[in-house]
Enzyme design. Structure first.
Site, short mmCIF file in Angstrom:
data_model
loop_
_atom_site.label_atom_id
_atom_site.label_comp_id
_atom_site.label_asym_id
_atom_site.label_seq_id
_atom_site.Cartn_x
_atom_site.Cartn_y
_atom_site.Cartn_z
N HIS A 1 -6.78 -5.76 -1.33
CA HIS A 1 -5.72 -4.78 -1.07
C HIS A 1 -4.78 -5.27 0.02
O HIS A 1 -5.14 -5.28 1.19
CB HIS A 1 -6.33 -3.43 -0.68
CG HIS A 1 -5.30 -2.36 -0.54
ND1 HIS A 1 -4.44 -2.04 -1.57
CD2 HIS A 1 -4.95 -1.56 0.49
CE1 HIS A 1 -3.62 -1.08 -1.17
NE2 HIS A 1 -3.91 -0.77 0.08
N ASP B 1 -7.79 -5.93 -6.24
CA ASP B 1 -7.62 -4.85 -5.27
C ASP B 1 -8.68 -3.77 -5.50
O ASP B 1 -8.75 -3.20 -6.58
CB ASP B 1 -6.21 -4.27 -5.43
CG ASP B 1 -5.83 -3.28 -4.34
OD1 ASP B 1 -6.72 -2.56 -3.85
OD2 ASP B 1 -4.64 -3.21 -3.99
N SER C 1 0.85 -1.19 0.00
CA SER C 1 0.00 0.00 0.00
C SER C 1 0.89 1.25 0.00
O SER C 1 1.81 1.33 -0.81
CB SER C 1 -0.94 -0.04 1.20
OG SER C 1 -1.94 0.92 1.08
#
Ligand SMILES: *[C@@H]1O[C@H](CO)[C@@H](O)[C@H](O)[C@H]1NC(C)=O
Ligand SMILES: *[C@@H]1O[C@H](CO)[C@@H](O)[C@H](O)[C@H]1NC(C)=O
Ligand SMILES: *[C@@H]1O[C@H](CO)[C@@H](O)[C@H](O)[C@H]1NC(C)=O
Ligand SMILES: *[C@@H]1O[C@H](CO)[C@@H](O)[C@H](O)[C@H]1NC(C)=O
Ligand SMILES: *[C@@H]1O[C@H](CO)[C@@H](O)[C@H](O)[C@H]1NC(C)=O
Ligand SMILES: *[C@@H]1O[C@H](CO)[C@@H](O)[C@H](O)[C@H]1NC(C)=O
Ligand SMILES: *[C@@H]1O[C@H](CO)[C@@H](O)[C@H](O)[C@H]1NC(C)=O
Ligand SMILES: *[C@@H]1O[C@H](CO)[C@@H](O)[C@H](O)[C@H]1NC(C)=O
Ligand SMILES: *[C@@H]1O[C@H](CO)[C@@H](O)[C@H](O)[C@H]1NC(C)=O
Ligand SMILES: *[C@@H]1O[C@H](CO)[C@@H](O)[C@H](O)[C@H]1NC(C)=O
Ligand SMILES: *[C@@H]1O[C@H](CO)[C@@H](O)[C@H](O)[C@H]1NC(C)=O
Ligand SMILES: *[C@@H]1O[C@H](CO)[C@@H](O)[C@H](O)[C@H]1NC(C)=O
Length: 600
Positions: free
Chosen positions: A512, A466, A202
């Protein structure tokens, strides 16, 4: 080593393996290891405020983005803090380092990424690899504040120091300084190689890319997951779903959106050759499935009090991830939803289709890519207002705060509405953000020559479904690096040149920075072992080891296909090939003519 007394040095060096943690974990040993002013350009140490103390029986960090399983083992380490200033600036940067016992130290340094607007505040993530680790205050008290809290001094006034430190500088300085201290701390000669690793997902993935791009010769191995790079486009994208609903004037109930996603997964799952609940080939879904076919299907969701997570984190991040108190608070807001019972509408499908298509300006020029079809439409969920008993537009603060603080330069936590906001407005926000932070937050420099030529290895991965950072965003960067670095090589030659040091993997079905509750697919679990083997033993991977953790195929190992090859299962069996499929690659390939400057 140079600055300790000769006798002490000789004694320490000779007995380094025999030395106990308590022997080396002293303020004087740390002070003696600090590089003299002028040695590291731009970093002046203030030795007098150094600290060192042994921490006994600590539990494993294994924080955000590291794919390693959380261990229950305890360990001891030397907790060191050192303080430096940038010459002439008068600022103060506190860095904490965690040094393993001399007997556990394996000549490694490890940097762990943060997430959201935070750098990691935990220095212990490398202990399990026999590595020294670090975490930095970045000059803006980053252990207590996240960067978005300090980006503005006041309306219209950007804190550029914090911006560059968060962008890439703080981690680079921490690593350069930490490696310099490490040799002397353990009494090693200054030319002893310290293998240096980075791991994050991330924003932690973006931070990793920032190090590859800006501090390439400091790192031997970088693992970057779902990087939040192309920062301006990425953050404004978080406003896109609500802008679609605002523009099309339809607010689909969350249950309708969920049904669209579920029905898409059901329809596209078999296209990859195996019906296992996972769309391993979202490209085939995009090319062959028409969302309109879902219109008329019924949906039902019972009333619930749901917990929604801010910042695009998966639940797993929050559970494992040592988020700051503020993030954790933001990350768990409870909201009520009434029972929803209906059928998928043409309007609902139009909203989903527009979101998956991505953003175009009013001239029809593409400005950005989007999430792969079959990804959750989390940004699109409206909010239930119990007072009016109606759904209301919900602007995710991930995107809204970026627009207010970073683009409009107003100290507000979110946009209050999307009145008069068109797709052109979104594109102009992207443009402003991209140009303003091109050399700090954007993090898309495609020339990685310094990293490559100093022997660095890059393992880049991204969950194909994601719902926060589109998988295609990573594909686009990989393509940029390839074309910028190897403009004169043939397709085949450039692929071979690249995979020697930069490998990219899509993780089928994954969300994610973690697995996906809607698609029980594989997830890589031992990236660091693979990277260490690549860096230290020259074992170059060609596929990525990943394990299925839930569903019918729980426990199955899948050796993921390296991009640009794609998986194709043999008729519901337990094996798949990695195939070349030009049409599939084209479906992942974008240009962004809405911008006049190149978007890497
Ligand atoms: C290095 O410079 C800093 C300030 O720039 C100063 O506080 C410190 O004492 C200097 N270190 C030494 C060893 O002179
Ligand atoms: C650490 O744990 C070990 C084993 O449980 C125990 O014997 C020891 O006293 C602990 N040390 C400290 C400093 O707590
Ligand atoms: C490490 O040392 C610093 C500075 O003394 C201290 O504030 C911090 O609490 C220590 N950390 C641990 C885990 O003991
Ligand atoms: C979608 O699928 C998930 C997982 O199977 C399930 O929990 C959820 O209820 C489904 N939602 C709808 C609206 O069908
Ligand atoms: C999807 O189906 C709808 C309704 O049948 C049709 O109007 C539309 O053109 C189709 N879209 C594509 C891309 O084929
Ligand atoms: C949601 O929470 C409210 C308040 O705590 C409670 O009255 C209500 O029964 C809950 N509803 C559901 C569906 O759990
Ligand atoms: C990180 O989380 C673990 C597990 O919840 C906890 O034990 C540890 O103290 C946390 N570390 C920090 C730096 O907050
Ligand atoms: C949903 O609505 C349909 C049609 O009105 C009804 O037949 C069905 O029982 C409802 N389902 C639930 C679970 O309320
Ligand atoms: C609902 O009404 C209450 C009382 O007037 C108010 O405090 C609350 O903010 C309102 N909620 C929303 C979502 O408008
Ligand atoms: C900053 O601008 C916002 C929006 O105009 C305003 O609400 C706020 O009061 C301003 N803050 C200061 C300190 O002037
Ligand atoms: C939106 O545009 C209209 C017409 O130009 C204008 O009257 C209104 O003030 C604008 N609203 C906002 C919130 O800017
Ligand atoms: C793949 O990863 C699993 C889980 O970490 C590990 O047990 C297994 O040995 C690995 N397999 C290969 C081929 O690396």
């Amino acid at each position: 080593m140079r600055r300790v007394s000769g006798v002490a040095v000789a004694a320490l060096a000779a007995s380094v393996n025999a030395a106990s943690l308590a022997d080396v974990c002293t303020v004087s040993n740390v002070q003696a290891a600090l590089p003299a002013n002028g040695t590291l350009l731009g970093i002046n140490l203030i030795p007098s405020v150094s600290t060192a103390s042994v921490v006994y029986n600590a539990t494993a960090g294994g924080g955000m983005g590291s794919a390693s399983t959380t261990s229950t083992e305890t360990f001891n380490y030397c907790n060191v803090t050192v303080t430096y200033t940038h010459p002439g600036k008068g600022d103060t940067v506190v860095v904490k380092y965690a040094f393993p016992s001399p007997s556990d130290f394996k000549n490694r340094f490890y940097v762990e990424g943060g997430g959201g607007f935070s750098l990691s505040s935990d220095a212990t993530g490398g202990i399990e690899y026999g590595a020294v680790g670090g975490a930095t205050s970045a000059g803006y008290d980053a252990f207590d504040y996240s960067y978005d809290e300090v980006v503005l001094y006041g309306n219209g006034s950007i804190n550029w120091d914090a911006t560059y430190m968060f962008g890439y500088q703080a981690l680079g300085e921490m690593t350069r300084l930490g490696k310099a201290i490490t040799n002397d701390f353990y009494g090693l000669s200054s030319d002893t190689k310290i293998y240096t690793y980075y791991e994050g997902c991330s924003d932690g993935g973006r931070e990793g890319m920032s190090q590859v791009q800006r501090w390439g010769d400091e790192y031997d191995g970088v693992i970057a997951g779902a990087p939040a790079f192309r920062f301006a486009q990425q953050q404004v994208l978080h406003v896109f779903s609500s802008a679609v609903e605002h523009t099309l004037d339809y607010l689909p109930p969350p249950c309708e959106l969920d049904k669209i996603v579920n029905a898409t997964i059901a329809a596209c799952d078999p296209l990859d050759g195996r019906t296992d609940g996972v769309i391993s080939r979202t490209d085939l879904c995009k090319l062959n499935f028409n969302l309109s076919s879902i219109i008329g299907e019924s949906y039902y969701c019972a009333a619930e009090n749901s917990t929604s997570l801010g910042f695009g984190f998966s639940k797993r991040d929050v559970e494992r991830g040592n988020l700051s108190k503020r993030q954790a608070a933001e990350g768990s807001t409870t909201s009520y939803q009434p029972a929803q019972n209906g059928t998928v509408s043409a309007e609902g499908v139009a909203v989903a289709q527009a979101i998956y298509d991505g953003i175009f300006n009013s001239k029809g020029e593409r400005a950005y890519l989007s999430w792969q079809i079959g990804s959750e439409l989390s940004d699109a969920d409206p909010t239930w207002n119990s007072n009016t008993s109606a759904w209301e537009l919900n602007i995710p603060s991930t995107g809204g705060e970026y627009v207010t603080k970073f683009v409009q330069l107003l100290d507000l936590d979110n946009l209050s509405n999307l009145d008069n906001v068109t797709y052109d407005t979104l594109v102009s926000w992207m443009e402003t953000g991209m140009v303003r932070y091109l050399d700090s937050l954007q993090t898309t420099v495609p020339d990685l020559t310094t990293f490559q030529s100093s022997g660095g290895k890059l393992l880049h991965y991204h969950g194909e479904s994601d719902p926060s950072i589109p998988a295609a965003s990573s594909v686009h960067y990989w393509q940029s690096v390839r074309s910028i670095m190897y403009p004169h090589l043939s397709e085949e030659e450039s692929l071979q040149a690249l995979e020697d040091w930069y490998q990219f993997y899509l993780v089928p079905g994954a969300a994610h920075c973690g697995t996906n509750t809607l698609q029980p697919g594989p997830y890589p679990q031992n990236n660091m072992e693979i990277m260490i083997d690549w860096v230290e033993n020259g074992v170059k991977p060609s596929r990525l080891n990943a394990t299925v953790s839930s569903g019918t195929y729980a426990g199955e190992t899948q050796m993921l296909c390296q991009w640009p090859t794609r998986p194709l299962w043999h008729g519901n069996s337990s094996s798949f090939d990695c195939v070349n499929d030009q049409k599939s690659i084209e479906s992942w390939t974008y240009t962004f003519p809405a911008f006049k400057v190149p978007v890497y």
